[in-house]
Design an enzyme around this catalytic site. Structure first.
Site, PDB file in Angstrom:
ATOM      1  CG  ASP A 181      -9.707  34.244   2.620  1.00 60.46           C
ATOM      2  OD1 ASP A 181      -9.703  33.155   2.064  1.00 60.46           O
ATOM      3  OD2 ASP A 181      -9.423  34.435   3.883  1.00 60.46           O
ATOM      4  CE  LYS A 215     -12.144  31.203   0.526  1.00 62.50           C
ATOM      5  NZ  LYS A 215     -11.111  31.102   1.405  1.00 62.50           N
ATOM      6  CB  ALA A 246     -15.322  40.381   7.487  1.00 60.44           C
TER       7      ALA A 246
HETATM    8  C1  LIG Z   1     -12.962  33.205   4.817  1.00 58.88           C
HETATM    9  S1  LIG Z   1     -13.776  34.820   5.183  1.00 58.88           S
HETATM   10  C2  LIG Z   1     -12.338  35.938   4.971  1.00 58.88           C
HETATM   11  C3  LIG Z   1     -11.345  35.919   6.278  1.00 58.88           C
HETATM   12  C4  LIG Z   1     -10.445  37.063   6.117  1.00 58.88           C
HETATM   13  N1  LIG Z   1      -9.445  36.798   4.986  1.00 58.88           N
HETATM   14  C5  LIG Z   1      -9.705  37.101   7.362  1.00 58.88           C
HETATM   15  O1  LIG Z   1      -8.365  36.811   7.468  1.00 58.88           O
HETATM   16  O2  LIG Z   1     -10.186  37.363   8.523  1.00 58.88           O
HETATM   17  C6  LIG Z   1     -14.525  34.990   3.692  1.00 58.88           C
HETATM   18  C7  LIG Z   1     -15.259  36.362   3.644  1.00 58.88           C
HETATM   19  O3  LIG Z   1     -15.634  36.536   2.207  1.00 58.88           O
HETATM   20  C8  LIG Z   1     -16.622  37.651   2.489  1.00 58.88           C
HETATM   21  N2  LIG Z   1     -17.387  37.777   1.247  1.00 58.88           N
HETATM   22  C9  LIG Z   1     -18.179  36.692   0.522  1.00 58.88           C
HETATM   23  N3  LIG Z   1     -18.743  37.352  -0.443  1.00 58.88           N
HETATM   24  C10 LIG Z   1     -18.385  38.554  -0.604  1.00 58.88           C
HETATM   25  C11 LIG Z   1     -18.422  39.504  -1.481  1.00 58.88           C
HETATM   26  N4  LIG Z   1     -19.434  39.338  -2.606  1.00 58.88           N
HETATM   27  N5  LIG Z   1     -17.892  40.628  -1.320  1.00 58.88           N
HETATM   28  C12 LIG Z   1     -17.296  41.100  -0.315  1.00 58.88           C
HETATM   29  N6  LIG Z   1     -16.931  40.008   0.691  1.00 58.88           N
HETATM   30  C13 LIG Z   1     -17.304  38.735   0.674  1.00 58.88           C
HETATM   31  C14 LIG Z   1     -17.477  37.146   3.813  1.00 58.88           C
HETATM   32  O4  LIG Z   1     -18.240  38.273   4.080  1.00 58.88           O
HETATM   33  C15 LIG Z   1     -16.623  36.588   4.416  1.00 58.88           C
HETATM   34  O5  LIG Z   1     -16.088  37.723   5.436  1.00 58.88           O
END
Ligand SMILES: C[S@@+](CC[C@H](N)C(=O)[O-])C[C@H]1O[C@@H](n2cnc3c(N)ncnc32)[C@H](O)[C@@H]1O
Length: 367
Positions: free
Chosen positions: A293, A322, A238
């Site tokens: 990501d 990260k 997201a």
């Molecule tokens: C940097 S953003 C990703 C952006 C995405 N690649 C884009 O192009 O729009 C990081 C995402 O990691 C998700 N996230 C963090 N922990 C997570 C988990 N345990 N399971 C799924 N998503 C996770 C967050 O909700 C966030 O949307």
């Protein structure tokens, strides 16, 4: 049926399926820590005959330590610049571009004389630092003088044309006011085709996040990308920048995030959004590409990605890891080891131009 027997059977049914024995994790040896000097200001000038490396501003200490670990005689020259006696035996994560310095010059005429006479795409650049960027205007003047002096030399018109022709990338790095380090690299062996490794990707109006540019650059670096009909899983997807880019390439995408996708991405016919944590998601069938990501702790993400290789759930991996902590290198070594233990091979890590406190990882599953 006897009461006792019935009870025993129920207990057996509850017992989890036997797990496949997992090999003990490879012990991670952290090399001797290096005392990182303060980057000199103004920069120390490079020495002809040595190698010059550039990185993201503020990451020169990390690059310096990486190069010390690879025993190539490193010296920290200043913000964004490290010099070595010889090239490293294996690629570093933090270098964006590097070349052997043939000459240190003070005019574009001297630079033109020091460049190779064979077909060469000349790149003039400044280090990507505050002081370097303040002098970016000088590049154009150097470029046009050098181009005029090289007229008729059948130089490739773009870095990509140099790559295709097996030609050279001439390097003119303006390291200080009116001073340039000059050298060249084979376009096919260069760390990047972009001048100074600044592979700026276009932000399109319809891309829902900055992250899309990270994926564009990552796929350019990897050199292969998903195509029509490939099945991709996008963990931490997201609001959908990566998912959108994969859809544009004709792939089908299973997009996994606890957050929401941009409405136009969510309703795309080739997307399925799994609104859940990536740690609980199981694909049910093998997929072609695993993208990740996730903004989450690097070692836990690495363990999750290792699980995907161990279960043979995906063939190709592109992940953005990260690294918000100060001491990044030991974590990076552990991430690599975890991925390799899981069954990913050819693991490569690079801090790409669009990566901030993060690195891009690429790997293929062992057969
Ligand atoms: C940097 S953003 C990703 C952006 C995405 N690649 C884009 O192009 O729009 C990081 C995402 O990691 C998700 N996230 C963090 N922990 C997570 C988990 N345990 N399971 C799924 N998503 C996770 C967050 O909700 C966030 O949307």
């Amino acid at each position: 049926m006897r009461k006792g027997h019935h009870k025993t059977k129920r207990r057996d049914e509850r017992r989890p399926a036997p797990r496949e024995p997992r090999a003990a994790p490879t012990p991670v040896v952290i090399p001797h820590r290096v005392k990182i000097p303060k980057p000199p200001f103004p920069v120390t000038l490079p020495t002809p005959g040595k190698w010059l490396w550039t990185c993201r501003d503020g990451f020169e200490g990390l690059l310096y330590e990486e190069l010390c670990w690879k025993r190539c005689g490193a010296t920290l020259l200043g913000a964004g610049l490290v010099e070595t006696e010889r090239p490293p035996p294996t690629p570093t994560t933090f270098a964006r571009m590097g070349f052997r310095v043939d000459a240190l010059v003070t005019t574009p005429q001297e630079a033109a004389a020091a460049l190779p006479s064979q077909p060469t795409r000349v790149q003039v650049w400044v280090p990507d630092t505050q002081a370097g960027n303040a002098r970016a205007g000088e590049c154009l003047a150097w470029e046009s003088t050098i181009a005029a002096l090289r007229e008729g030399q059948k130089d490739p018109s773009t870095p990509w044309a140099a790559f295709e022709a097996g030609a050279l990338l001439g390097q003119v790095c303006l390291v200080a006011p009116h001073t340039a380090a000059v050298g060249f690299v084979s376009a096919r062996e260069a760390l990047s085709l972009a001048a100074g490794g600044r592979a700026r990707m276009k932000r399109t109006a319809d891309a829902p996040s900055r992250a899309a540019m990270k994926l564009d650059e990552a796929l350019e670096w990897v050199g292969v990308a998903p195509g029509k009909g490939d099945l991709c899983v996008d963990l931490g997807s997201a609001p959908g920048g990566w998912t959108r880019r994969l859809l544009e390439r004709g792939a089908r995408v299973w997009s996994v995030d606890t957050g929401l996708l941009a409405p136009d991405v969510a309703k795309h016919p080739r997307v399925r959004h799994f609104h859940q944590t990536a740690f609980a998601f199981q694909p049910g069938e093998a997929v072609d590409w695993l993208f990740c990501d996730m903004a989450w702790r690097p070692l836990e993400v690495a363990q999750l990605l290792a699980k995907w290789a161990r279960n043979r759930w995906a063939t190709q991996l592109v992940a953005n890891i990260k690294l918000p902590m100060k001491d990044k290198l030991p974590v990076l070594l552990r991430v690599r080891a975890t991925l390799e233990d899981g069954g990913w091979s050819g693991v490569q890590t690079r801090q790409l131009y669009h990566d901030r406190d993060e690195v891009t990882v690429r790997a293929v599953r062992k057969h």
